[in-house]
Design a protein around this motif. Sequence first.
Motif, PDB file in Angstrom:
ATOM      1  N   VAL A 190     -10.449 -25.980  -5.712  1.00  0.00           N
ATOM      2  CA  VAL A 190      -9.819 -26.430  -4.471  1.00  0.00           C
ATOM      3  C   VAL A 190     -10.815 -26.382  -3.309  1.00  0.00           C
ATOM      4  CG1 VAL A 190      -8.020 -25.922  -2.784  1.00  0.00           C
ATOM      5  CG2 VAL A 190      -7.515 -25.746  -5.217  1.00  0.00           C
ATOM      6  N   GLU A 191     -11.594 -25.309  -3.246  1.00  0.00           N
ATOM      7  CA  GLU A 191     -12.574 -25.185  -2.165  1.00  0.00           C
ATOM      8  C   GLU A 191     -13.656 -26.259  -2.272  1.00  0.00           C
ATOM      9  OE1 GLU A 191     -14.091 -21.255  -2.236  1.00  0.00           O
ATOM     10  OE2 GLU A 191     -12.227 -20.312  -1.528  1.00  0.00           O
ATOM     11  N   LEU A 192     -14.140 -26.490  -3.527  1.00  0.00           N
ATOM     12  CA  LEU A 192     -15.149 -27.518  -3.722  1.00  0.00           C
ATOM     13  C   LEU A 192     -14.618 -28.910  -3.356  1.00  0.00           C
ATOM     14  CD1 LEU A 192     -16.737 -26.370  -7.118  1.00  0.00           C
ATOM     15  CD2 LEU A 192     -17.810 -26.318  -4.854  1.00  0.00           C
ATOM     16  N   ASP A 193     -13.369 -29.148  -3.725  1.00  0.00           N
ATOM     17  CA  ASP A 193     -12.768 -30.447  -3.423  1.00  0.00           C
ATOM     18  C   ASP A 193     -12.617 -30.648  -1.915  1.00  0.00           C
ATOM     19  OD1 ASP A 193     -11.558 -32.911  -4.364  1.00  0.00           O
ATOM     20  OD2 ASP A 193      -9.677 -32.093  -3.593  1.00  0.00           O
ATOM     21  N   ASN A 194     -12.204 -29.570  -1.199  1.00  0.00           N
ATOM     22  CA  ASN A 194     -12.061 -29.660   0.253  1.00  0.00           C
ATOM     23  C   ASN A 194     -13.403 -29.900   0.943  1.00  0.00           C
ATOM     24  OD1 ASN A 194      -9.290 -29.302   0.258  1.00  0.00           O
ATOM     25  ND2 ASN A 194      -9.416 -27.069   0.450  1.00  0.00           N
ATOM     26  N   GLU A 195     -14.446 -29.190   0.479  1.00  0.00           N
ATOM     27  CA  GLU A 195     -15.776 -29.368   1.066  1.00  0.00           C
ATOM     28  C   GLU A 195     -16.303 -30.777   0.826  1.00  0.00           C
ATOM     29  OE1 GLU A 195     -18.202 -26.355  -0.601  1.00  0.00           O
ATOM     30  OE2 GLU A 195     -17.221 -24.696   0.464  1.00  0.00           O
ATOM     31  N   ASN A 196     -16.088 -31.275  -0.397  1.00  0.00           N
ATOM     32  CA  ASN A 196     -16.560 -32.623  -0.720  1.00  0.00           C
ATOM     33  C   ASN A 196     -15.813 -33.683   0.096  1.00  0.00           C
ATOM     34  OD1 ASN A 196     -18.340 -34.218  -2.660  1.00  0.00           O
ATOM     35  ND2 ASN A 196     -16.354 -35.164  -3.060  1.00  0.00           N
ATOM     36  N   MET A 197     -14.509 -33.461   0.295  1.00  0.00           N
ATOM     37  CA  MET A 197     -13.709 -34.393   1.076  1.00  0.00           C
ATOM     38  C   MET A 197     -14.132 -34.370   2.553  1.00  0.00           C
ATOM     39  SD  MET A 197      -9.551 -34.655   1.381  1.00  0.00           S
ATOM     40  CE  MET A 197      -9.425 -34.903  -0.398  1.00  0.00           C
ATOM     41  N   ALA A 198     -14.414 -33.161   3.077  1.00  0.00           N
ATOM     42  CA  ALA A 198     -14.860 -33.056   4.462  1.00  0.00           C
ATOM     43  C   ALA A 198     -16.203 -33.760   4.647  1.00  0.00           C
ATOM     44  CB  ALA A 198     -14.977 -31.584   4.866  1.00  0.00           C
ATOM     45  N   GLU A 199     -17.099 -33.597   3.672  1.00  0.00           N
ATOM     46  CA  GLU A 199     -18.396 -34.280   3.745  1.00  0.00           C
ATOM     47  C   GLU A 199     -18.215 -35.788   3.691  1.00  0.00           C
ATOM     48  OE1 GLU A 199     -22.745 -34.236   1.465  1.00  0.00           O
ATOM     49  OE2 GLU A 199     -21.083 -33.008   0.740  1.00  0.00           O
ATOM     50  N   ASP A 200     -17.281 -36.234   2.860  1.00  0.00           N
ATOM     51  CA  ASP A 200     -17.015 -37.671   2.770  1.00  0.00           C
ATOM     52  C   ASP A 200     -16.455 -38.203   4.083  1.00  0.00           C
ATOM     53  OD1 ASP A 200     -16.769 -40.177   1.265  1.00  0.00           O
ATOM     54  OD2 ASP A 200     -14.617 -39.830   1.400  1.00  0.00           O
ATOM     55  N   ASN A 201     -15.591 -37.420   4.745  1.00  0.00           N
ATOM     56  CA  ASN A 201     -15.042 -37.850   6.028  1.00  0.00           C
ATOM     57  C   ASN A 201     -16.136 -37.961   7.091  1.00  0.00           C
ATOM     58  OD1 ASN A 201     -12.451 -37.913   4.975  1.00  0.00           O
ATOM     59  ND2 ASN A 201     -11.959 -35.826   5.641  1.00  0.00           N
ATOM     60  N   GLN A 202     -17.058 -36.991   7.096  1.00  0.00           N
ATOM     61  CA  GLN A 202     -18.163 -37.046   8.029  1.00  0.00           C
ATOM     62  C   GLN A 202     -19.043 -38.269   7.779  1.00  0.00           C
ATOM     63  OE1 GLN A 202     -18.857 -35.172  10.697  1.00  0.00           O
ATOM     64  NE2 GLN A 202     -16.986 -33.962  10.405  1.00  0.00           N
ATOM     65  N   GLN A 203     -19.228 -38.589   6.478  1.00  0.00           N
ATOM     66  CA  GLN A 203     -20.030 -39.755   6.141  1.00  0.00           C
ATOM     67  C   GLN A 203     -19.376 -41.037   6.616  1.00  0.00           C
ATOM     68  OE1 GLN A 203     -23.429 -38.107   4.493  1.00  0.00           O
ATOM     69  NE2 GLN A 203     -22.967 -40.097   5.246  1.00  0.00           N
ATOM     70  N   GLN A 204     -18.050 -41.108   6.456  1.00  0.00           N
ATOM     71  CA  GLN A 204     -17.345 -42.312   6.896  1.00  0.00           C
ATOM     72  C   GLN A 204     -17.424 -42.476   8.416  1.00  0.00           C
ATOM     73  OE1 GLN A 204     -13.431 -42.978   5.267  1.00  0.00           O
ATOM     74  NE2 GLN A 204     -13.890 -41.828   3.409  1.00  0.00           N
TER      75      GLN A 204
END
Length: 302
Positions: A190-204
Amino acid sequence: MKTTYIRFSLAAVLLLGIYSCKKGEVASSDMEAYANADSAAIAVSDSISSVATMKVKDKQFIKNADVNMEVKDVYETTISIEKSVQELGGFVTISNLQSNVISEDTYNTSDENAVFVKKYQTENRMQLRVPTERLGELLTKINDQKLFLNSRQINAEDITSSIKYAQLESKRIEKNSKNISELKSNKDKVELDNENMAEDNQQQLANMDATDNLKYSTVDIYIKEPKIRVAEIAITNTKSIDDKYKFDFFYSAKSAFVEGYYLIQKIFVGLITIWPILLIGAAVFYFARKRKPVKKQPDAEA
């Protein structure tokens, strides 16, 4: 032929001087599509730098400009520039027009009238966004408004490497997402998924900013008038009004008589208020005088 070679040489030197990559930014599909799109050629006057309309194969630039100039009328120039920006498909983000007052004086012209004279200088700081392919056209229109050009700076930032890097980062984030989905469900996943999603949002978010900066160039403009303006405003002569009602003898005498009458009343009421103190003082004075020995007179000589 020689002139053309010199222009391209100067453009190449300028680009090498201002080249920089935005580390960590990722390009979206919209930015990639814009990077590969061809823009129509724009004819500009010789007074506009080739940086504004320059195109280099397999290179993409974020272009910005800064203009400082003097104009005949700041207000009219502001209206003209704003109209030109709208016609070119752009928009104004800042327009701060103001008049700096240098001096203010009042001159009486008669007993009733006066003139208020204000000396001032008008200026405006503007920020515009215009489609990049029409930057040169806008700069030409702005240049037509000048009386004197103090300075003009045009920047072209090469972000080709950032676009390529963005594509690699997008693939990395997508691969991480797939790898995380294959993990067993637990707290770490769950933590890895949240971090990856946050990074993806920053990229967008970075993608949208980069795409917007590619499509629209930012132009900062400072304009002012070279000479001081004078405003003459008709007003009432306030000094004559003040002199007219400043002093009236009969009214002042009447007011002084009334104030004196009230002062006597206040003194009398004050004495009544402290009557015990006055009574005690009178008694002390009486007994002190009564007890005072009387000096004997010497006998007169026969």
